[in-house]
Design an enzyme around this catalytic site. Structure first.
Site, PDB file in Angstrom:
ATOM      1  N   LYS A 111      -7.297 -11.379   2.787  1.00 42.85           N
ATOM      2  CA  LYS A 111      -8.069 -10.466   3.653  1.00 42.85           C
ATOM      3  C   LYS A 111      -8.521  -9.247   2.852  1.00 42.85           C
ATOM      4  O   LYS A 111      -7.696  -8.467   2.387  1.00 42.85           O
ATOM      5  CB  LYS A 111      -7.224  -9.981   4.843  1.00 42.85           C
ATOM      6  CG  LYS A 111      -8.105  -9.262   5.878  1.00 42.85           C
ATOM      7  CD  LYS A 111      -7.356  -8.408   6.835  1.00 42.85           C
ATOM      8  CE  LYS A 111      -7.260  -6.974   6.426  1.00 42.85           C
ATOM      9  NZ  LYS A 111      -8.519  -6.233   6.346  1.00 42.85           N
ATOM     10  N   GLY A 170      -2.068  -1.426  -1.161  1.00 46.06           N
ATOM     11  CA  GLY A 170      -2.642  -0.462  -0.225  1.00 46.06           C
ATOM     12  C   GLY A 170      -1.678   0.692  -0.011  1.00 46.06           C
ATOM     13  O   GLY A 170      -0.886   1.029  -0.896  1.00 46.06           O
ATOM     14  N   SER A 171      -1.730   1.266   1.177  1.00 45.98           N
ATOM     15  CA  SER A 171      -0.936   2.464   1.450  1.00 45.98           C
ATOM     16  C   SER A 171       0.547   2.120   1.635  1.00 45.98           C
ATOM     17  O   SER A 171       0.900   1.004   2.041  1.00 45.98           O
ATOM     18  CB  SER A 171      -1.463   3.153   2.701  1.00 45.98           C
ATOM     19  OG  SER A 171      -1.341   2.298   3.807  1.00 45.98           O
ATOM     20  N   THR A 172       1.373   3.094   1.365  1.00 46.38           N
ATOM     21  CA  THR A 172       2.821   2.879   1.523  1.00 46.38           C
ATOM     22  C   THR A 172       3.154   2.581   2.981  1.00 46.38           C
ATOM     23  O   THR A 172       3.990   1.722   3.280  1.00 46.38           O
ATOM     24  CB  THR A 172       3.580   4.113   1.011  1.00 46.38           C
ATOM     25  OG1 THR A 172       3.260   4.286  -0.379  1.00 46.38           O
ATOM     26  CG2 THR A 172       5.089   3.947   1.149  1.00 46.38           C
ATOM     27  N   GLY A 188       2.386  -0.940   3.722  1.00 49.16           N
ATOM     28  CA  GLY A 188       3.349  -1.755   2.968  1.00 49.16           C
ATOM     29  C   GLY A 188       4.684  -1.846   3.688  1.00 49.16           C
ATOM     30  O   GLY A 188       5.293  -2.923   3.782  1.00 49.16           O
ATOM     31  N   GLU A 217       2.215  -3.343  -3.894  1.00 49.29           N
ATOM     32  CA  GLU A 217       1.669  -2.379  -4.854  1.00 49.29           C
ATOM     33  C   GLU A 217       1.083  -1.256  -4.006  1.00 49.29           C
ATOM     34  O   GLU A 217       0.042  -1.418  -3.386  1.00 49.29           O
ATOM     35  CB  GLU A 217       0.621  -3.072  -5.728  1.00 49.29           C
ATOM     36  CG  GLU A 217       0.437  -2.377  -7.050  1.00 49.29           C
ATOM     37  CD  GLU A 217      -0.613  -1.294  -6.969  1.00 49.29           C
ATOM     38  OE1 GLU A 217      -0.218  -0.140  -6.690  1.00 49.29           O
ATOM     39  OE2 GLU A 217      -1.782  -1.583  -7.161  1.00 49.29           O
ATOM     40  N   CYS A 259      -4.630   4.164  -7.251  1.00 49.42           N
ATOM     41  CA  CYS A 259      -3.201   4.314  -6.960  1.00 49.42           C
ATOM     42  C   CYS A 259      -2.452   4.933  -8.141  1.00 49.42           C
ATOM     43  O   CYS A 259      -1.508   5.699  -7.961  1.00 49.42           O
ATOM     44  CB  CYS A 259      -2.590   2.980  -6.580  1.00 49.42           C
ATOM     45  SG  CYS A 259      -3.081   1.660  -7.679  1.00 49.42           S
ATOM     46  N   GLU A 283      -0.153  11.611  -1.839  1.00 42.96           N
ATOM     47  CA  GLU A 283      -1.265  10.947  -2.515  1.00 42.96           C
ATOM     48  C   GLU A 283      -2.564  11.370  -1.834  1.00 42.96           C
ATOM     49  O   GLU A 283      -2.742  11.141  -0.639  1.00 42.96           O
ATOM     50  CB  GLU A 283      -1.096   9.424  -2.420  1.00 42.96           C
ATOM     51  CG  GLU A 283      -2.130   8.665  -3.205  1.00 42.96           C
ATOM     52  CD  GLU A 283      -1.948   7.156  -3.128  1.00 42.96           C
ATOM     53  OE1 GLU A 283      -1.687   6.648  -2.024  1.00 42.96           O
ATOM     54  OE2 GLU A 283      -2.057   6.494  -4.166  1.00 42.96           O
TER      55      GLU A 283
HETATM   56  P1  TAP Z   1      -4.397   0.576   4.046  1.00 45.13           P
HETATM   57  O1  TAP Z   1      -4.486   0.898   5.503  1.00 45.13           O
HETATM   58  O2  TAP Z   1      -3.073   0.382   3.460  1.00 45.13           O
HETATM   59  O3  TAP Z   1      -5.325  -0.712   3.830  1.00 45.13           O
HETATM   60  C1  TAP Z   1      -5.135  -1.665   2.803  1.00 45.13           C
HETATM   61  C2  TAP Z   1      -5.378  -3.043   3.362  1.00 45.13           C
HETATM   62  O4  TAP Z   1      -4.398  -3.344   4.365  1.00 45.13           O
HETATM   63  C3  TAP Z   1      -6.718  -3.221   4.042  1.00 45.13           C
HETATM   64  O5  TAP Z   1      -7.181  -4.535   3.844  1.00 45.13           O
HETATM   65  C4  TAP Z   1      -6.367  -3.020   5.495  1.00 45.13           C
HETATM   66  O6  TAP Z   1      -7.282  -3.570   6.401  1.00 45.13           O
HETATM   67  C5  TAP Z   1      -5.037  -3.729   5.578  1.00 45.13           C
HETATM   68  N1  TAP Z   1      -4.184  -3.356   6.684  1.00 45.13           N
HETATM   69  C6  TAP Z   1      -4.208  -2.211   7.409  1.00 45.13           C
HETATM   70  N2  TAP Z   1      -3.224  -2.246   8.341  1.00 45.13           N
HETATM   71  C7  TAP Z   1      -2.576  -3.427   8.191  1.00 45.13           C
HETATM   72  C8  TAP Z   1      -1.475  -4.040   8.853  1.00 45.13           C
HETATM   73  N3  TAP Z   1      -0.824  -3.424   9.836  1.00 45.13           N
HETATM   74  N4  TAP Z   1      -1.086  -5.256   8.448  1.00 45.13           N
HETATM   75  C9  TAP Z   1      -1.717  -5.890   7.436  1.00 45.13           C
HETATM   76  N5  TAP Z   1      -2.759  -5.355   6.782  1.00 45.13           N
HETATM   77  C10 TAP Z   1      -3.185  -4.129   7.137  1.00 45.13           C
HETATM   78  O7  TAP Z   1      -5.144   1.649   3.243  1.00 45.13           O
HETATM   79  P2  TAP Z   1      -6.370   2.508   3.763  1.00 45.13           P
HETATM   80  O8  TAP Z   1      -6.319   2.846   5.202  1.00 45.13           O
HETATM   81  O9  TAP Z   1      -7.554   1.762   3.326  1.00 45.13           O
HETATM   82  O10 TAP Z   1      -6.122   3.853   2.977  1.00 45.13           O
HETATM   83  C11 TAP Z   1      -5.160   4.790   3.428  1.00 45.13           C
HETATM   84  C12 TAP Z   1      -4.471   5.413   2.274  1.00 45.13           C
HETATM   85  O11 TAP Z   1      -3.808   4.400   1.535  1.00 45.13           O
HETATM   86  C13 TAP Z   1      -5.388   6.057   1.264  1.00 45.13           C
HETATM   87  O12 TAP Z   1      -5.670   7.374   1.568  1.00 45.13           O
HETATM   88  C14 TAP Z   1      -4.595   5.938   0.014  1.00 45.13           C
HETATM   89  O13 TAP Z   1      -3.730   7.017  -0.113  1.00 45.13           O
HETATM   90  C15 TAP Z   1      -3.806   4.697   0.192  1.00 45.13           C
HETATM   91  N6  TAP Z   1      -4.369   3.574  -0.543  1.00 45.13           N
HETATM   92  C16 TAP Z   1      -3.686   3.169  -1.613  1.00 45.13           C
HETATM   93  C17 TAP Z   1      -4.167   2.123  -2.344  1.00 45.13           C
HETATM   94  C18 TAP Z   1      -3.427   1.666  -3.520  1.00 45.13           C
HETATM   95  S1  TAP Z   1      -4.129   0.683  -4.562  1.00 45.13           S
HETATM   96  N7  TAP Z   1      -2.200   2.027  -3.732  1.00 45.13           N
HETATM   97  C19 TAP Z   1      -5.344   1.484  -2.001  1.00 45.13           C
HETATM   98  C20 TAP Z   1      -6.026   1.908  -0.869  1.00 45.13           C
HETATM   99  C21 TAP Z   1      -5.505   2.964  -0.141  1.00 45.13           C
HETATM  100  P3  TAP Z   1      -8.480  -2.679   6.964  1.00 45.13           P
HETATM  101  O14 TAP Z   1      -9.302  -2.271   5.804  1.00 45.13           O
HETATM  102  O15 TAP Z   1      -9.176  -3.611   7.865  1.00 45.13           O
HETATM  103  O16 TAP Z   1      -7.865  -1.511   7.671  1.00 45.13           O
END
Ligand code: TAP
Length: 519
Positions: A224, A276-278, A281, A298, A332, A429
């Site tokens: 996804k 993605g986000s902690t 995770g 990660e 990240c 972060e």
């Molecule tokens: P997340 O919400 O963690 O999104 C990452 C992925 O997880 C997306 O594909 C998202 O889908 C999906 N997702 C969201 N909720 C989920 C759930 N309950 N179960 C399974 N999958 C789920 O990150 P974000 O909202 O895009 O960003 C929020 C914060 O996360 C950022 O500000 C940043 O600090 C951090 N972030 C960290 C990283 C890395 S590489 N460490 C990358 C991105 C963001 P949708 O896109 O459809 O919501």
């Protein structure tokens, strides 16, 4: 727009409203002129060098990629993906449901049992080599699509994201028929179906980090992508077809987080990989707890980039700039905390401000752009909120006096000094172009401050002394430590974190282990 809120069958909005609150906070009081006065001088102005978007055909609507075919989502709903640099809608994207996730897992399960697990590993390798070659052949198309969908500068998608994605498929292709050497003395076996959820900051590269080792190890995949950046994953579906990858080996289900949750919690999914986000995770780890699935996480980071007084200062300035402004700081492993030795702090910060004054912020499709657009309005607001907290908590803010485009989501590169370790900007972060500076006097203090974080993904060390590099690197609680460089990625090198940055490794032989059960 959160995907869950998109009305059924909604047509793309032509001009989404731009809330005043998302504009970079740049009142006169916080914008100081560059210390040497280089900023804005005409000798430094570049003529426009826009990359053409002609090579890309973005369709009006994209379906799900299940069992080798494009399918409409079972709920009939779509979401819209925007160009963050222009706020223009790019395409309607299928909003996959739990029923679609179920169908994709069924296809992946069937493909695993009937085709992929029966192939000789050498044959699997051929598909991976083929995918890598096609990515190289279509690299411009991928780079332009990635930049339009994510906001990252074309220079980075062209020179980093796409070549590295191709390199990952090439590297893991080499492993496919040598798995016994990855786990000596044991019998390597694939898990079966793996579920993968990826973020929006490196959409194609994260896909490659996940899919390449999974396929090389003999698994099939349901992936996804993030809702704001689905286009290169959907273009990758086309690469799978072009490579004649057997149906169902790779399935791509676009949709909201809840659909991602349906994928990872399904009992037929034996192994889960998430970036993605902690917070998400943690939700995933709880959601699959007790099911016996393999899991790699990660997550976020708050890396210290440590500059010692004997460092080559101009080289370190470049490294610090690359560490925090690469991909708008939406990384990240970004070096978001600058730890600089007190004896050189003043001079170093002056050089850093001069360098920041020369960064070019704007159209990501311009080949000269250093800092492109922030990925989404929501992320823009999140950065703005954290920057405002830094000012409110008493840190000193500095931003170069640069013009920002009038449309799109852009944030000025931002430097904070007088930062206390208790400030939110030093602990959380930010995931944006914002650097928090902390000074130190001794090596021990640098190590103590660098490790004073809930995260542990990466760190940087700048010094002429090799012995200091070894001493500090071995004391840092970070999965990756760069010395006199930063943000270097290679498919052969493992990457991953400690503490709230997650667990498990991606890349290298270690990244392969996660996709193997060995008996
Ligand atoms: P997340 O919400 O963690 O999104 C990452 C992925 O997880 C997306 O594909 C998202 O889908 C999906 N997702 C969201 N909720 C989920 C759930 N309950 N179960 C399974 N999958 C789920 O990150 P974000 O909202 O895009 O960003 C929020 C914060 O996360 C950022 O500000 C940043 O600090 C951090 N972030 C960290 C990283 C890395 S590489 N460490 C990358 C991105 C963001 P949708 O896109 O459809 O919501």
């Amino acid at each position: 727009m959160p995907s869950d809120q998109t009305p059924k069958g909604a047509a793309p909005r032509r001009t989404p409203a731009r809330a005043a609150s998302v504009v970079t906070p740049a009142p006169a009081a916080i914008v100081a002129p560059a210390s040497s006065g280089l900023a804005g001088n005409s000798p430094w102005a570049y003529a426009p060098a826009p990359e053409s978007r002609e090579i890309v055909t973005i369709r009006q609507r994209y379906g799900l990629f299940i069992d080798g075919k494009e399918r409409a989502p079972s709920g009939g709903e779509v979401t819209i993906t925007y160009n963050p640099a222009t706020e223009e809608p790019l395409a309607e994207i299928a909003k996959g449901t739990p029923a679609d996730a179920d169908r994709a897992i069924e296809a992946a399960d069937r493909a695993y049992r009937k085709v992929w697990s029966k192939l000789h590993p050498r044959e699997r390798a051929k598909y991976l080599y083929r995918i890598s070659r096609i990515l190289q052949e279509r690299s411009r198309e991928f780079a332009v699509t990635e930049t339009m969908d994510s906001g990252k500068p074309i220079r980075e998608s062209r020179d980093v994201d796409v070549p590295l994605a191709a390199a990952h498929f090439w590297y893991y292709a080499g492993w496919a028929d040598k798995l016994q050497y990855a786990v000596p003395g044991r019998r390597p076996e694939a898990h079966g179906v793996v579920g993968q959820v990826i973020p929006w900051n490196f959409p194609l590269l994260m896909l490659a980090w996940k899919i390449a080792p999974a396929l090389a190890a003999g698994n099939t995949v349901v992936l996804k992508p993030a809702s704001t950046t689905p286009l290169t994953a959907l273009l990758f579906a086309d690469v799978c077809r072009q490579a004649e990858l057997p149906d169902g080996v790779v399935n791509i289900v676009t949709g909201p987080g809840s659909t991602g949750m349906s994928i990872v919690t399904d009992p037929r999914v034996a192994k889960v990989a998430f970036t993605g986000s902690t917070s998400v995770g943690v939700t995933i780890a709880k959601g699959i707890a007790g099911q016996g699935k393999g899991l790699t996480l990660e997550l976020g980071g708050k890396a210290a980039n440590i500059v010692f007084e004997d460092a080559a200062l101009d080289q370190a300035v470049e490294g610090v700039v690359n560490g925090i402004f690469f991909n708008q700081g939406e990384v990240c492993c970004a070096g978001s905390r600058l730890l600089v030795q007190e004896s050189i702090a003043e001079e170093f910060l002056a050089r850093l401000r001069d360098r920041m004054s020369m960064l070019r912020i704007g159209d990501p499709m311009d080949k000269n752009t250093d800092i492109g657009a922030i990925n989404s309005k929501a992320q823009m607001e999140s950065i703005g909120e954290l920057v405002a907290s830094g000012v409110a908590e008493g840190a000193q803010i500095w931003q170069p006096a640069c013009d920002l485009p009038t449309r799109g989501w852009f944030f000025r590169p931002t430097l904070f000094t007088n930062v206390a370790q208790s400030h939110r900007i030093a602990r959380e972060e930010i995931f944006g172009p914002v650097l928090a500076t902390i000074t130190f006097r001794t090596v021990a203090e640098a190590i103590e401050k660098a490790n004073n974080t809930a995260y542990g993904l990466s760190a940087g060390i700048w010094t002429e002394k090799g012995s200091r590099i070894l001493q500090v690197a071995s004391a840092l609680k970070a999965g990756v430590v760069w010395a006199n460089t930063f943000n270097r990625f290679d498919p052969t090198a493992p990457f991953g974190g400690y503490k709230e940055s997650g667990y498990g490794r991606e890349g290298g032989m270690q990244g392969l282990h996660a996709y193997l059960r060995s008996s």
